[in-house]
Design an enzyme around this catalytic site. Structure first.
Site, short mmCIF file in Angstrom:
data_model
loop_
_atom_site.label_atom_id
_atom_site.label_comp_id
_atom_site.label_asym_id
_atom_site.label_seq_id
_atom_site.Cartn_x
_atom_site.Cartn_y
_atom_site.Cartn_z
N GLU A 218 -21.07 -123.73 0.96
CA GLU A 218 -20.07 -122.67 1.01
C GLU A 218 -20.01 -121.80 -0.25
OE1 GLU A 218 -16.46 -124.69 2.23
OE2 GLU A 218 -17.40 -125.44 4.05
N ASN A 259 -25.54 -124.37 2.93
CA ASN A 259 -24.74 -124.58 4.14
C ASN A 259 -23.46 -123.73 4.04
OD1 ASN A 259 -24.12 -126.24 6.52
ND2 ASN A 259 -22.59 -127.30 5.25
N HIS A 295 -17.98 -124.12 13.05
CA HIS A 295 -16.61 -124.53 13.40
C HIS A 295 -16.02 -123.39 14.23
CE1 HIS A 295 -16.64 -128.06 10.88
NE2 HIS A 295 -17.05 -127.36 9.85
N GLU A 323 -22.18 -128.63 11.48
CA GLU A 323 -20.80 -129.16 11.55
C GLU A 323 -20.10 -128.70 12.83
OE1 GLU A 323 -18.57 -128.46 7.94
OE2 GLU A 323 -20.31 -128.77 6.65
N ASP A 325 -17.98 -127.99 15.91
CA ASP A 325 -16.84 -128.37 16.74
C ASP A 325 -16.22 -127.09 17.29
OD1 ASP A 325 -15.34 -127.54 14.47
OD2 ASP A 325 -14.88 -129.59 13.87
#
Ligand code: 9MR
Length: 402
Positions: A218, A259, A295, A323, A325
């Site tokens: 990030e 990432n 996300h 990641e 979801d």
């Protein structure tokens, strides 16, 4: 700060187009347009068709690994266990992903969850999950709580679980603005002091856990400017170079990633990441992949996901969905579950359509342990298994896309 300003700052900090690559610099690979020879005392060593690197002659392997014909793989991967039903039908997410040519389908997990035997029984199933990411226990606060004192117990628990299950491990992460111990954030560092701290931290944890690593996590704000955390404030973008080079030196076989989230659709943040990767590669800094966190929100999966992934792979790096979801506003309804199924299917289909998309990781597989409800009030049910460890329609959506 404007994007152009921050990129100019980056450009100023990175050494440019050299006739020969320096030690640990890139010297070849698909998409590589920089130097293909190394400075004196180093030898250009091919690790995959996507990456060759200048290694000190004294450390060069006597046998150079063979070049895989297919997209990059993680050389340190353990063998997978049998994951097909009699007759060859793939029975779970990982089995199906592998049959379809991906490296893995995986899940994040956390140490506190590993006392839940019903949860672990599913996590251990290599047919469902071929890769694990520790959600917290390899972060800086967990691994170097005080300077120079490293603790690996939490990370080791997950690394050992992955090993005994024949699952790949994704290290997460070396350098991130969050979950830092106060000795990192509160000391008044000079740039060279902090770079030395980054070098020691990355080198130590990457040499302890061999596989893929989110080396940088990030680094950008949503407008594409660099996040002004302690690392950027003190060193500019040099911390990115230092961390990646330290990681490469610690484990030449590990896949090194940057990432981030909100880089899954075209826009300022994805452009900033594309430019960073271009700059790093042209300067010979080792970077193997970009992690797209994914996300997402039900009904709002970005339509440009596939094309953004293709823009990254066109630069000669692999990509992974790291990641995944897809959360909803509660309460859950049949309509939301059906839309979530379609959304999981379209995300996985995007990875399937991109050859250099090597795998997909969900940010825990069950609603029971999702990070979402504690962060987004009134939202949740973001995972493919419900909180009773039952498969949801989302599971079918993933299987359909695989
Ligand atoms: O899942 C992690 C959660 O347990 C932690 O409390 C949180 C702290 O910031 O970090 C979560 O994981 C994050 C990951 O490390 C980076 N991308 C976003 C993830 C969800 O917040």
């Amino acid at each position: 700060m404007k994007v152009s300003t921050s990129l100019a700052a980056l450009a100023a900090l990175l050494p440019f187009a050299m006739a020969q690559s320096p030690v640990w610099g890139q010297c070849g690979g698909i998409g590589w347009t920089g130097p293909t020879t190394c400075t004196s005392g180093n030898v250009c060593t091919e690790y995959s068709s996507y990456y060759s690197q200048c290694i000190p002659s004294s450390q060069a392997p006597s046998t150079i690994p063979t070049t895989p014909a297919s997209p990059p793989t993680t050389p340190a991967s353990p063998p997978s266990t049998t994951a097909s039903a009699p007759g060859g039908t793939a029975t779970g997410l990982n089995a199906k992903a592998k049959s379809a040519g991906k490296l893995y389908f995986g899940s994040a997990t956390d140490n506190s969850e590993l006392t839940d035997t019903a949860y672990v029984a599913i996590l251990d199933n290599n047919s469902e999950f071929g890769q694990l990411t520790p959600a917290n226990s390899m972060k800086w606060d967990a691994t170097e709580p005080s300077q120079g004192t490293f603790t690996f117990s939490g990370g080791d628990q997950i690394a050992n679980l992955a090993k005994s299950n024949g699952q790949l491990l994704r290290g997460h992460n070396c350098v991130w603005y969050n979950q830092l111990p106060s000795w990192v954030t509160s000391t008044s560092w000079t740039s060279s002091e902090l770079l030395s701290v980054v070098q020691t931290h990355c080198s130590t944890i990457v040499s302890h856990y061999k596989d893929a690593w989110d080396v940088i996590n990030e680094p950008f704000n949503d407008d594409g400017t660099f996040r002004t955390d302690v690392f950027y404030t003190v060193t500019g973008t040099q911390y990115i170079t230092t961390a990646l080079q330290a990681a490469r030196a610690a484990d030449p076989n590990a896949k090194l990633y940057i990432n981030d989230y909100n880089i899954e659709s075209t826009g300022a943040k994805a452009t900033a990441m594309l430019n960073l990767v271009k700059q790093l590669k042209s300067a010979g800094v080792p970077v193997d992949g970009v992690g797209l966190q994914c996300h997402f929100i039900v009904g709002e999966v970005p339509t440009s996901l596939q094309s953004v992934m293709q823009q990254f792979t066109a630069l000669g790096v692999e990509v992974a969905i790291t990641e995944l979801d897809i959360r909803m506003t509660l309460p859950e309804t049949q309509a939301l579950l059906t839309q979530q199924q379609k959304d999981y299917q379209s995300v996985v289909a995007a990875c399937m359509a991109v050859e250099g998309c090597v795998g997909i990781t969900v940010w825990d597989y069950t609603d029971k342990y999702s990070w979402v409800p504690s962060t987004f009030s009134g939202q949740g049910d973001a995972c493919p298994w419900d909180s009773n460890l039952q498969k949801k329609p989302a599971y079918t959506g993933i299987m359909t896309a695989l």
